[in-house]
Scaffold this motif. Structure first.
Motif, mmCIF file in Angstrom:
data_model
loop_
_atom_site.group_PDB
_atom_site.id
_atom_site.type_symbol
_atom_site.label_atom_id
_atom_site.label_comp_id
_atom_site.label_asym_id
_atom_site.label_seq_id
_atom_site.Cartn_x
_atom_site.Cartn_y
_atom_site.Cartn_z
ATOM 1 N N LEU A 320 0.790 -1.132 -0.492
ATOM 2 C CA LEU A 320 -0.113 0.305 -0.148
ATOM 3 C C LEU A 320 0.564 1.264 -0.306
ATOM 4 C CD1 LEU A 320 -3.170 -0.185 1.759
ATOM 5 C CD2 LEU A 320 -3.127 0.207 -0.288
ATOM 6 N N SER A 323 1.981 1.774 -3.352
ATOM 7 C CA SER A 323 0.941 2.331 -3.839
ATOM 8 C C SER A 323 0.954 4.014 -4.130
ATOM 9 C CB SER A 323 0.171 1.375 -4.719
ATOM 10 O OG SER A 323 0.704 -0.453 -4.899
ATOM 11 N N LEU A 324 0.899 3.771 -2.645
ATOM 12 C CA LEU A 324 0.189 5.155 -2.738
ATOM 13 C C LEU A 324 1.339 6.725 -3.664
ATOM 14 C CD1 LEU A 324 -0.924 5.329 0.697
ATOM 15 C CD2 LEU A 324 -2.110 5.615 -1.018
ATOM 16 N N LEU A 350 -2.827 11.490 1.217
ATOM 17 C CA LEU A 350 -3.300 10.734 1.574
ATOM 18 C C LEU A 350 -3.209 9.664 1.713
ATOM 19 C CD1 LEU A 350 -4.577 10.174 -1.890
ATOM 20 C CD2 LEU A 350 -2.752 9.038 -2.761
ATOM 21 N N GLN A 351 -4.822 9.239 2.253
ATOM 22 C CA GLN A 351 -4.604 8.738 3.331
ATOM 23 C C GLN A 351 -5.054 7.066 2.475
ATOM 24 O OE1 GLN A 351 -4.329 7.804 6.129
ATOM 25 N NE2 GLN A 351 -3.904 10.059 7.058
ATOM 26 N N CYS A 352 -5.162 5.701 3.474
ATOM 27 C CA CYS A 352 -5.807 4.332 2.842
ATOM 28 C C CYS A 352 -5.917 3.821 4.095
ATOM 29 C CB CYS A 352 -4.614 3.798 2.337
ATOM 30 S SG CYS A 352 -2.999 3.975 3.380
ATOM 31 N N ARG A 371 -2.869 6.008 6.660
ATOM 32 C CA ARG A 371 -1.453 5.840 6.783
ATOM 33 C C ARG A 371 -0.017 5.574 7.698
ATOM 34 N NH1 ARG A 371 0.128 8.826 1.820
ATOM 35 N NH2 ARG A 371 2.722 7.938 1.288
ATOM 36 N N ASP A 526 -12.204 8.821 -4.435
ATOM 37 C CA ASP A 526 -12.233 7.563 -3.901
ATOM 38 C C ASP A 526 -11.593 6.200 -4.712
ATOM 39 O OD1 ASP A 526 -13.200 7.965 -0.939
ATOM 40 O OD2 ASP A 526 -15.120 8.937 -2.448
ATOM 41 N N TRP A 541 -9.282 0.745 0.305
ATOM 42 C CA TRP A 541 -9.883 1.907 -0.609
ATOM 43 C C TRP A 541 -8.683 3.041 -0.174
ATOM 44 C CZ3 TRP A 541 -9.277 6.752 3.633
ATOM 45 C CH2 TRP A 541 -9.701 7.986 2.953
ATOM 46 N N VAL A 542 -8.721 4.140 -1.151
ATOM 47 C CA VAL A 542 -7.202 5.127 -1.692
ATOM 48 C C VAL A 542 -8.345 5.740 -1.035
ATOM 49 C CG1 VAL A 542 -5.974 5.732 -2.371
ATOM 50 C CG2 VAL A 542 -5.533 3.493 -2.130
#
Length: 569
Positions: A320, A323-324, A350-352, A371, A526, A541-542
Motif C-alpha cells: 500500500l 502504491s501511494l 493521501l490516506q488509505c 497511512r 475514492d 480504500w484510497v
C-alpha cells in the motif's frame, strides 16, 4: 472369678438432675470435644494449605499480557503491561473513605476476616441454598485476586480465610490497601488504580479529585458495565451510590455529597485513548477489553492469540505504501502530501485503509486503519464510509441472481433495472454492506457507501457460498498456568444462495487464481480495490479524509493494477 466393682457415686452437683438430663449433658460435652478436635484439624489442614502460597506474590507486579499472531509471532502487549504500582502515600484519603464505604466498612477494625459479616452471609446462603452472599473483605479479595481462587465452594472459602489471616499477619493495613488497588480491574483494559486514573482521567492517582475517586470506587463491582467510557451515566449512578453510602456511614455530610456531585467529570478524549503502536494492535486491544469484561477475566499475564497473519499484514502495509508513493510521484507530491486546498482549510495527505478476512471464518488476517498511526489514530478500516463506485457491481449481480434474473457482465445498470433499487439494497445489506444507498438508478452506477471492513465482509460472503462471516480478531486467551480462558467460535449467517454468490463472484476478474475488481469512483475522490483470493477477501480504500479528487482515472487505474499485481503474486 469375682465381678465385684465399687459403686460409682454420682457427684453432688449432678445428683439433683434427672437421668435424661445427665445423659443429654454428657453427650453434649462429648460432641463439643469432638467438634473442637475436628475444628482444630480443619484449621491445621487449611493453614497447611495456605502455607504453600508465597506471600511475596501479593506485592509483585502481575505479568504483562502478550499478543501473538496466528502463527505464534509476538505482536505486542496488552494493557496490563503498562500497570504502575502505587503506595499508600499516592492514595487520596477520600478514595480510602469511599472504598471503605463501598467494599469494607470495618476494614481497619477486623483481622482480615469480618466474622460478623461472614455469619450473616452464611445464614443468607443457607436460606437461598446458593452462594448469593460472599462477605469478602478487601484483604480476602486481595488474597483471591493474587492467587486466583475463583471457585465458589466451602473449600475455596476456607482456604481464602486461611490465606487472608496469613496475609494480614504479613502486611500492614496501608500495604494491603495499596496492593489491593494495584491489582483490581477497573474496566477498559485498566488493571490497577494508576492505570485507571491515567486511562480515564489522564492524571496520576494522587491527583484524583473527590468526584473521580467516588466514580472509580463505584465501578469496581461492575467494571465493564459501569465503565465511564462505555456508559458515563451508569458510572455517575455508581458514583452517587458510593457517596450515599459514605454519608450513611457519617464519613461525609449532605453538603459534601452535593459538592462532589456538582464537580465535572472530564474523561480523556477518544482520540487520545490507548497506547498501542498500530491500528491492528489497537483494534485487538479494544476487542480484548470487551472479552475480558464479558467473560469476567481480570487477570494479568495472559497469552492472547490473534487471527492476524503478521507476514500478510506487513506485506499489505508495504505494498500500500509503495502504491501511494506512485500516485504522489505522478502528481509531483512528497509525503506527507499537502494537496491543493482552499484557503483556511487544513492541508491533507493521501490516506488509505485495508482489511483482509479469512473467508470461511471471518478471522481478520490484516487490518490497516490509515497511512500513519502516530499522526492519526482514526481507524478508517471501520470509520471511512465512502462511495463504492464500480466496486458495488458484484452485489447488483448478487441481487439479480438471487431473484432469478440475468446477470449481464459489464452492464450493472441493465442488470439492476430487472429488480430495482430496493431489492438490491436489501441483498447488499444481507451481505454486510450497510450504505447509505441512493434509492434511484444511480445506485446501479455505484451510489452506495461502505467501510473497508464492510466491503471485505461482503466479498467474504460471496466467496463463502453466500454465508456471511462475522469479523473477529482474537482466537484464544490463555492464563499463565496454561488454562484456556476463552476460545472464539466463528459465526456465519445465511445471506444469499450459493449459486447467486457464485455468479456475483464470477464478475471479479480472474487473475493468477485471484479475483480482483476495482477502480476510482466517477468523482475521482475514492479508489477501491476488491480482492477475493482462495482463502481470504481483501478490501482496500484510497482517498483523502476530506474528500477531494485524487488523480486522473487513468493514473489511478494504473496504480490499482500495480497494487493488484503485487497482492496477487
Amino acid at each position: 472369678m469375682s465381678t465385684w466393682r465399687p459403686i460409682r457415686r454420682t457427684p453432688a452437683w449432678l445428683a439433683w438432675m434427672p437421668g435424661w438430663l445427665r445423659t443429654t449433658l454428657k453427650w453434649t460435652l462429648w460432641s463439643g470435644v469432638v467438634c473442637a478436635v475436628l475444628g482444630l484439624l480443619v484449621v491445621l489442614i487449611y493453614f497447611s494449605k495456605a502455607a504453600q502460597f508465597n506471600l511475596d506474590e501479593v506485592a509483585k507486579m502481575p505479568a504483562h499480557t502478550a499478543i501473538y499472531d496466528r502463527h505464534g509471532k509476538e505482536l505486542g502487549s496488552g494493557g496490563p503491561n503498562s500497570r504502575r504500582l502505587i503506595t499508600r502515600a499516592d492514595i487520596p484519603d477520600f478514595l480510602i473513605k469511599a472504598l471503605r464505604a463501598r467494599e469494607d466498612a470495618r476494614f481497619f477494625d477486623h483481622s482480615g476476616v469480618d466474622f460478623r459479616g461472614l455469619a450473616r452471609a452464611t445464614v443468607r446462603n443457607v436460606k437461598d441454598r446458593d452462594f448469593t452472599q460472599g462477605a469478602s473483605t478487601l484483604s480476602m479479595q486481595l488474597a483471591r485476586n493474587t492467587f486466583e481462587i475463583r471457585e465458589k465452594s466451602i473449600n475455596r472459602k476456607l482456604l481464602e480465610i486461611a490465606l487472608t489471616l496469613r496475609l494480614e499477619s504479613r502486611y500492614s493495613k496501608d500495604q494491603i490497601l495499596a496492593h489491593y488497588l494495584n491489582r483490581i480491574y477497573f474496566g477498559a483494559g485498566c488493571h490497577g488504580i494508576e492505570q485507571a486514573a491515567r486511562t480515564y482521567f489522564g492524571k496520576q492517582t494522587s491527583q484524583l479529585n473527590e468526584a473521580e475517586c467516588a466514580m472509580l470506587v463505584g465501578i469496581i463491582r461492575g467494571p465493564h458495565v459501569f465503565s465511564p467510557f462505555r456508559d458515563l451515566e451508569a458510572a455517575r449512578e455508581q458514583q452517587a451510590q458510593t457517596l450515599a453510602r459514605m454519608k450513611a456511614m457519617g464519613l461525609i455530610d449532605s453538603a459534601e455529597v452535593e459538592r462532589v456531585k456538582a464537580m465535572p467529570i472530564k474523561l480523556v478524549p477518544q482520540e487520545q485513548r490507548g497506547g498501542e503502536r498500530s491500528y491492528a494492535l489497537e483494534a485487538i486491544q479494544k476487542e480484548l477489553q470487551t472479552i475480558l469484561d464479558d467473560v469476567d477475566i481480570r487477570d494479568g499475564g495472559l497469552t492472547v492469540r490473534s487471527t492476524l497473519d503478521a507476514g500478510w499484514q506487513q506485506r499489505l502495509e508495504t505494498d500500500l505504501s509503495e502504491s501511494l508513493r506512485k500516485i504522489e510521484q505522478n502528481k509531483g507530491w512528497t509525503y506527507p502530501v499537502h494537496a491543493d486546498h482552499q484557503a483556511g482549510s487544513e492541508p491533507q495527505y493521501l490516506q488509505c485503509a485495508a482489511v483482509t478476512l479469512e473467508t470461511k471464518t471471518g478471522g481478520i488476517l490484516a487490518l490497516v486503519g490509515g497511512r500513519d498511526y502516530l499522526d492519526s489514530r482514526y481507524d478508517r478500516s471501520n470509520g471511512a464510509r465512502r462511495d463504492l463506485g464500480s466496486a458495488f457491481s458484484p452485489w447488483i449481480a448478487a441481487a439479480a441472481a438471487e431473484r432469478g434474473r440475468l446477470v449481464l457482465p459489464g452492464k450493472p445498470v441493465q442488470t439492476g433495472r430487472q429488480i430495482g433499487p430496493k431489492e438490491t439494497i436489501r441483498i447488499a445489506k444481507r451481505c454486510g454492506i450497510s450504505g447509505p444507498f441512493v434509492e434511484t438508478e444511480d445506485l446501479f452506477r455505484g451510489s452506495a457507501a461502505a467501510t473497508p471492513m464492510e466491503l471485505a465482509t461482503g466479498l467474504a460472503t460471496l466467496g463463502n457460498g453466500g454465508q456471511r462471516p462475522k469479523p473477529y480478531l482474537i482466537q484464544s486467551i490463555t492464563a499463565p498456568d496454561g488454562k484456556v480462558l476463552y476460545t472464539a467460535s466463528p459465526v456465519t449467517t445465511p445471506a444469499i444462495g450459493k449459486q447467486a454468490a457464485k455468479e456475483a463472484a464470477a464478475l471479479l476478474e480472474k487473475e493468477s487464481g485471484t479475483r480482483v475488481h476495482g477502480g476510482a469512483t466517477g468523482s475521482g475522490r475514492d479508489a477501491w480495490l476488491a480482492r477475493l483470493g482462495p482463502k481470504g477477501s481483501t478490501a482496500i480504500w484510497v482517498g483523502f479524509d476530506d474528500p477531494q479528487r485524487i488523480s486522473s482515472a487513468q493514473q489511478l487505474d494504473s496504480v490499482l493494477d500495480d497494487l493488484a499485481q503485487r497482492l496477487g503474486n
